[in-house]
Scaffold this active site. Sequence first.
Site, short mmCIF file in Angstrom:
data_model
loop_
_atom_site.label_atom_id
_atom_site.label_comp_id
_atom_site.label_asym_id
_atom_site.label_seq_id
_atom_site.Cartn_x
_atom_site.Cartn_y
_atom_site.Cartn_z
N ARG A 289 2.50 7.26 1.52
CA ARG A 289 3.01 6.25 2.45
C ARG A 289 4.31 5.61 1.96
O ARG A 289 4.85 4.72 2.62
CB ARG A 289 1.93 5.20 2.72
CG ARG A 289 1.35 4.56 1.47
CD ARG A 289 0.05 3.83 1.79
NE ARG A 289 -0.62 3.30 0.61
CZ ARG A 289 -1.47 3.97 -0.15
NH1 ARG A 289 -1.74 5.23 0.12
NH2 ARG A 289 -2.05 3.40 -1.18
N LYS A 529 -13.30 12.69 5.12
CA LYS A 529 -12.75 14.05 5.03
C LYS A 529 -13.82 15.01 4.52
O LYS A 529 -14.01 16.10 5.05
CB LYS A 529 -11.59 14.09 4.02
CG LYS A 529 -10.29 13.51 4.46
CD LYS A 529 -9.25 13.86 3.40
CE LYS A 529 -8.03 12.99 3.44
NZ LYS A 529 -7.14 13.18 2.30
O1 F6P Z 1 -4.90 9.84 4.65
C1 F6P Z 1 -4.86 10.12 3.30
C2 F6P Z 1 -3.58 10.74 2.88
O2 F6P Z 1 -3.75 11.19 1.59
C3 F6P Z 1 -2.38 9.80 2.97
O3 F6P Z 1 -2.31 8.94 1.91
C4 F6P Z 1 -1.28 10.78 3.04
O4 F6P Z 1 -0.09 10.18 3.43
C5 F6P Z 1 -1.84 11.75 4.04
O5 F6P Z 1 -3.21 11.85 3.70
C6 F6P Z 1 -1.22 13.12 4.05
O6 F6P Z 1 -1.33 13.75 2.81
P1 F6P Z 1 -0.45 14.98 2.42
O7 F6P Z 1 0.98 14.58 2.45
O8 F6P Z 1 -0.91 15.38 1.06
O9 F6P Z 1 -0.71 16.08 3.43
#
Ligand code: F6P
Length: 571
Positions: A289, A529
């Site tokens: 984020r 998840k």
């Molecule tokens: O929702 C959990 C999360 O890990 C977020 O913190 C992150 O931005 C998103 O999933 C996407 O993750 P990635 O960039 O690893 O696909």
Amino acid sequence: MSLASVGRMSAPVDATTTAAWRTLTGLKAGLEPDLRGWFAADPARAEAFTLTAGDLHVDLSKNLIDDAVLTALVELAEQVGLAERRDAMFAGEKINVTEGRAVLHTALRDPDGAEVLVDGTNVVPEVHEVLEKVYGFADRVRNGEWRGITGKPIATVVNIGIGGSDLGPVMVYEALQPYVKAGLTARFVSNIDPTDVAQKTADLDPETTLFIVASKTFTTLETLTNARLARGWLLHALKRSGAIGDAESDESEAIAKHFVAVSTALDKVADFGIDPANAFGFWDWVGGRYSVDSAIGTSLVVALGRDSFADFLAGFHTIDRHFAETPFGQNVPALMGLLNVWYRNFFGAATHAVLPYAQLLHRFPAYLQQLTMESNGKSVRWDGSPVSTDTGEVFWGEPGTNGQHAFYQLIHQGTQLIPADFIAVAQPAYPLEDGGTDVHELFLANFFAQTAALAFGKTADEVRAEGTAEEIVPARVFSGNRPTTSIMAPALTPSVVGQLIALYEHITFTQGIVWGIDSFDQWGVELGKQLALKVTPAVGGDEAALAEQDPSTQGLIRYYRASRHSLRTAR
Ligand code: F6P
């Protein structure tokens, strides 16, 4: 997690045990909010509580504060060690304790030549190396040198990512529409609902489309599923039109021309079939984020160009320096974070509205939801002990004036206190007139009127003076004393957008430090998840897997299966 790394981080200070907390408790008990009276008694109040950070003009005067409250909030920051924690973050210490990681999104916008060490290595040169690679790639797409498999230049980039790999890019792409190169568009696919990828590709020409698969971990179910769907769509369409044949070499050549990736896991990118030469890396010390200013912003660099992206990064850096160097009494992110603590913990405010009076910022509240709520929605502190007070509030909002005709009623006259940030820029992106009236002025008049109405309300006598029937007077009274912060900037430039994001990043950090929590992990998203993976076979018809589910989940899955089946039969 390395226990050694936890050991290096000193235990959080329990804010509720500090002298400043006791002072604030006393101040709150004696506080009789009276913004009308306070402004009347002190004509310099607006000036005294208005601060500047970079291009941001921030008026805190319509908050429920006086000098004593502000002083105590600053003392609270001092007593919980905000300065030390902030410096530790900027210095690359592993303040993300539960993941054993440094937290260095600030290094992503450090100028070339700066030094920030992680495990003895200066990360700034690597940041600029990747940035140059992204810039070079974007230049080639923008000037038509990078072509699709049939030799046509790229017209659409599709970013496939979710959470931090989506919300930042899409928000900034919308915010900076006037800076997007003519003839180039970006789209963003995030949801695993197949509707998303189906709709976003429906009218695209595969020969002029480039997919950017953006995933920090490159394991995220949604993103990898959507990337496979996009790959299938591309290859199928190219084969159908005769642009490529069935040979494996044709397919890999097409993928090389139409797919690039952004990730910290370049090995997994290669496993997916994307040439690592077409991949842009970043590092585990960039939280998802907090990553829009890393290579995760590649779609933005393509759409906006390197100069605008450099301005965007410079905007972040301006606020980083402000946060790092300004005494807390004038430090805008620190004070806004402390004010949020004031409302959350002393007034019980459970939510916080962010109301951009800028249509181009329409995705900003959604972006802030991940930034603030994934960061500060925690019940334990970074040493594992339970928190001693409420933490993260719900952030939400919609652009003004749309919100005025939807939910402002509750902010004005509801029973709960909802602190709100109003954001506007002086220069309109599209200066239009309506019969001689500057429409942007009409728009901003609403911003100013709303913050005044929330602060000063309308008394029963004022309502009566308008000739209102006595029985309707109570319904038309506005209590006032509903706190707002007004944030203004000259224009919505790339730099200002970067400044706004950095402002909220550091507000979030400040709140997290007061609460003693790790604002950089997100374990709360894991359980759902994992369960989704376990439930998937049951949804697909595996009776044994279905039997393992709880009765409610079994009922829902049975309903789904029966409805899906009957609809299929009916078609
Ligand atoms: O929702 C959990 C999360 O890990 C977020 O913190 C992150 O931005 C998103 O999933 C996407 O993750 P990635 O960039 O690893 O696909």
